[in-house]
Motif scaffolding. Sequence first.
Motif, PDB file in Angstrom:
ATOM      1  N   VAL A  48       0.762  -1.214  -0.058  1.00  0.00           N
ATOM      2  CA  VAL A  48      -0.045  -0.149  -0.091  1.00  0.00           C
ATOM      3  C   VAL A  48       0.962   1.418   0.050  1.00  0.00           C
ATOM      4  N   THR A  49       1.865   1.199   0.698  1.00  0.00           N
ATOM      5  CA  THR A  49       2.722   2.394   0.619  1.00  0.00           C
ATOM      6  C   THR A  49       3.572   2.493  -0.310  1.00  0.00           C
ATOM      7  N   ALA A  52       1.194   4.077  -2.990  1.00  0.00           N
ATOM      8  CA  ALA A  52       0.718   5.447  -2.585  1.00  0.00           C
ATOM      9  C   ALA A  52       1.816   6.488  -2.950  1.00  0.00           C
ATOM     10  N   THR A  96      -2.330  -1.793  -6.514  1.00  0.00           N
ATOM     11  CA  THR A  96      -2.336  -2.332  -5.150  1.00  0.00           C
ATOM     12  C   THR A  96      -2.449  -3.937  -5.313  1.00  0.00           C
ATOM     13  N   TRP A 100       0.726  -6.382  -4.074  1.00  0.00           N
ATOM     14  CA  TRP A 100       0.403  -7.485  -3.076  1.00  0.00           C
ATOM     15  C   TRP A 100       0.625  -8.975  -3.461  1.00  0.00           C
ATOM     16  N   LEU A 208      -4.782   6.651  -1.652  1.00  0.00           N
ATOM     17  CA  LEU A 208      -3.893   5.842  -1.252  1.00  0.00           C
ATOM     18  C   LEU A 208      -2.920   6.308  -0.035  1.00  0.00           C
ATOM     19  N   ALA A 211      -4.694   5.837   3.182  1.00  0.00           N
ATOM     20  CA  ALA A 211      -4.500   4.558   3.561  1.00  0.00           C
ATOM     21  C   ALA A 211      -3.088   3.933   4.080  1.00  0.00           C
ATOM     22  N   SER A 212      -2.277   4.426   3.417  1.00  0.00           N
ATOM     23  CA  SER A 212      -0.940   3.988   3.967  1.00  0.00           C
ATOM     24  C   SER A 212      -0.584   4.727   5.166  1.00  0.00           C
ATOM     25  N   VAL A 215      -2.785   2.131   7.445  1.00  0.00           N
ATOM     26  CA  VAL A 215      -2.310   0.594   7.532  1.00  0.00           C
ATOM     27  C   VAL A 215      -0.750   0.515   7.770  1.00  0.00           C
ATOM     28  N   ASP A 216      -0.055   1.222   7.236  1.00  0.00           N
ATOM     29  CA  ASP A 216       1.495   0.781   7.003  1.00  0.00           C
ATOM     30  C   ASP A 216       2.475   1.705   8.139  1.00  0.00           C
TER      31      ASP A 216
END
Length: 307
Positions: A48-49, A52, A96, A100, A208, A211-212, A215-216
């Motif tokens: 994700v990062t 992003a 993404t 993944w 993104l 989200a990064s 999440v990360d």
Amino acid sequence: MNSLDENGNAMAGMANMANQPVLLLALSALWGASYAFIKVGVETIPPVTLIAARTLIAGAILVAVLRLRGLGLPADRRIWERFALQACLNSVVPFTLIAWAEQTTDAGLATILNSTSPIFAFLLTAALTRHEAVTGRKLFGVAAGLIGTCLIVGVEALGGFGHEMGAQLAIVAATLCYAGAAIFSKSFRGLDPMIPAAGSLVSGAMVLVPASLIVDRPWTLAPSATSVLALLALSVFSTAVAFVIYFRLVQTLGSVGTTAQAYLRVPIGVAIGVLFLGETLSSTAWAGLACVVVGVVAMTMPARKLG
């Protein structure tokens, strides 16, 4: 004056036709290299990062170039809604999913799965949008390209099919998104190709980056220098430059024709291996290369005008 205008338009059209194969090859090379960049990037940067940062850097580059050219992004809310949808189809979701999936999926199998976007573009065009002619020649090109891709990569690449079904289905879903993006991109006709490229990437980054952060927590990461360099190459060449070429080709070559680059990525990757890594091609790979070339020509050859 009319004859002069017609001659000028004809010359411009011929120039566009001459540039199309070069641009298609360039796009194939840039997006073909992206798989290697992603593979190196996700070694120390979470998917994700990585994506992003990819969209943020590429979008910022294109916005800066637009300003240098004296252009800007439109203020119309409806256009930004279209940018957002394009971002979902062409970057947020597929980028993404592929990042993944590449943590566990073999490159050969990933290449086969992701090379099927011309098939989806052809089927979506035939069944739903019908925004361009659906011909037997294009159907032949789709089939020939897929057969050629399988011959180049090798049947043994299918040996891992089903072992990582979740990741493989993610790549297929990303491929379907790419097909939809190629069709939806036609709605930006009339805009400078750099504008929808920049607008969709900025829209993608707006989704993104938060989200990064959630999440990360990227401030806790310690990426390697190699991964960072891969990220920069991915952002500048395989995203910023590639997106500008992509939007131009969609307008001049059409949706199905532009997705032909998915097939071209395979022989380009093989050629890199032969030229720089000392690899050799099997007889089936040479046959596959011929099928790919025939398929791409069939999908991208302009239709003859009667009269």
